[in-house]
Design an enzyme around this catalytic site. Structure first.
Site, short mmCIF file in Angstrom:
data_model
loop_
_atom_site.label_atom_id
_atom_site.label_comp_id
_atom_site.label_asym_id
_atom_site.label_seq_id
_atom_site.Cartn_x
_atom_site.Cartn_y
_atom_site.Cartn_z
N HIS A 1 100.78 8.82 -28.24
CA HIS A 1 101.87 8.16 -27.51
C HIS A 1 103.12 9.04 -27.51
O HIS A 1 104.09 8.76 -28.23
CB HIS A 1 102.14 6.80 -28.15
CG HIS A 1 103.20 5.97 -27.49
ND1 HIS A 1 103.69 6.22 -26.22
CD2 HIS A 1 103.91 4.90 -27.96
CE1 HIS A 1 104.62 5.34 -25.92
NE2 HIS A 1 104.79 4.53 -26.96
N GLY B 1 110.41 -0.55 -26.50
CA GLY B 1 111.36 -0.88 -27.55
C GLY B 1 112.63 -1.50 -27.01
O GLY B 1 113.03 -1.24 -25.87
#
Length: 395
Positions: free
Chosen positions: A352, A384
């Protein structure tokens, strides 16, 4: 004003390197330039000067990827200086955001040919020092790592919003009663699917190794891992009763990806058959600590805008930031067949590299639809600070 169809002609990516691994010596602007150059070279009939803009996602931007890494990639790739570039940041969704923004420009007629992608070198993310409030402070000053997560957090943010990403995954596991064993089984399946996909040559059409780096396959895939090996790993975020470990989380990574997007005129100039057509997208927000469930509503909205349902999907690339958050999303989509999710492995195994991941997912969906010959595909990520992003493709 008519809305133009937007096609993905091609998609490439680097192999994904592990933190401190085979790509750690490569600057992020060089990684970005590499995939841009490779993408242009694969469509020799297209004059590079016809590229109207280059959109690149980048979640960090604090180091060598500063000063608009998209424009740097254009210049380092040797494209004409007339080709502009813009860098976008939606954290983990940055690469997919770049694809969506490029597609929107083409759909509205602002561009005919565009490159969209993303890049991240988590290995080379610098430490940063806040500027002192007054000159020449006498005390010690704190360095902050920019590799991942919160830093220099605004004290006005509620404490429950600013938990670590791993604790956020634990909260999703709590919410849905997801066990450690379920997370480890999900991680094991990710590694096995990724290893099998590479063994079958399913990534040969999209992966372009970086010259000089001894890396021809995603570096974090563990062909020989097992439930027994995963069970030995300690929880990384909760010392008491934790279930999220390094083995069922995505690693820290380096890599880049890029896609060539065109309208009908651009398609004729490439002389190529498109991989897929972009249909719809959606972005949503959620409580920051539950960021892992961000894709849930974004996916539903994107499918609704496309007039499609889960039953219509041929393939679905869901970013595996953590096994817990992926399983949490799947639990909220009971009508989705889990067998079509990440058929070639996911981020737990592949990796990632934050700003690149969304572009990798979109490119993978496009290649899978082309291999199938027809169908509907979807790419989605949690983000996030509490967002979800989704893109629907068709062929």
């Amino acid at each position: 004003m008519s809305i133009r169809d937007v096609y993905i002609v091609d998609a490439v990516r680097t192999p994904i390197g592990k933190f401190g691994g085979a790509l750690a010596s490569v600057r992020p602007d060089d990684l970005a330039a590499h995939v841009v150059r490779a993408l242009v070279d694969r469509s020799p009939a297209l004059d590079p000067a016809r590229v109207d803009d280059v959109y690149f996602g980048d979640a960090n931007g604090a180091g060598e990827d500063n000063r608009d890494v998209a424009r740097m990639a254009v210049l380092l790739a040797g494209l004409p200086v007339s080709v502009p570039g813009v860098t976008v940041n939606r954290l983990c969704g940055s690469g997919l955001e770049a694809v969506i923004q490029a597609a929107r420009a083409i759909a509205l007629g602002d561009a005919s040919v565009a490159i969209a992608g993303g890049v991240e070198s988590m290995s080379r993310a610098p430490w940063v020092l806040q500027k002192p409030e007054r000159a020449f402070p006498a005390g010690h000053q704190q360095l902050h790592s920019t590799t991942l997560g919160w830093r220099m957090t605004n004290p006005r943010m509620p404490a429950e919003w600013t938990v670590s990403l791993g604790e956020g995954a634990e909260l999703v596991a709590d919410k849905h009663g997801i066990t450690r064993e379920q997370q480890d089984a999900f991680a094991l399946a990710s590694h096995r699917k990724a290893a099998e996909a590479w063994a079958k040559g399913l990534y040969d059409d999209e992966v372009v190794p970086y010259p000089g780096a001894e890396l021809t396959r995603d570096e974090c895939i563990r062909d020989s891992t097992s439930m027994e090996a995963l069970a030995k790993l300690r929880p990384a975020f909760r010392t008491e009763g934790g279930t999220v470990t390094p083995g069922n989380s995505s690693p820290l990574n380096d890599g880049a990806a890029a896609l060539l997007l065109v309208d009908e005129d651009g398609l004729r100039e490439t002389g190529r058959e498109p991989l897929a057509r972009i249909r719809t997208s959606a972005v949503t927000g959620i409580e920051p600590q539950l960021f892992g469930l961000g894709p849930v509503e974004a996916v539903r909205r994107a499918l609704g805008k496309a007039g499609r349902s889960f039953a219509d999907l041929t393939t679905f690339e869901l970013n595996e930031a953590f096994a817990a958050q992926s399983l949490g999303c799947l639990a909220e989509w009971p009508e989705l067949d889990p067998e079509i999710v990440n058929p070639r492995g996911g981020a737990v195994a592949i990796g990632h590299p934050l700003g690149a991941s969304g572009a990798r997912l979109a490119g993978s969906v496009a290649h899978q639809l082309a291999a199938a010959g027809s169908g509907t595909g979807l790419a989605a990520l949690c983000i996030g600070v509490g967002q979800g992003l989704a893109l629907v493709l068709e062929r």
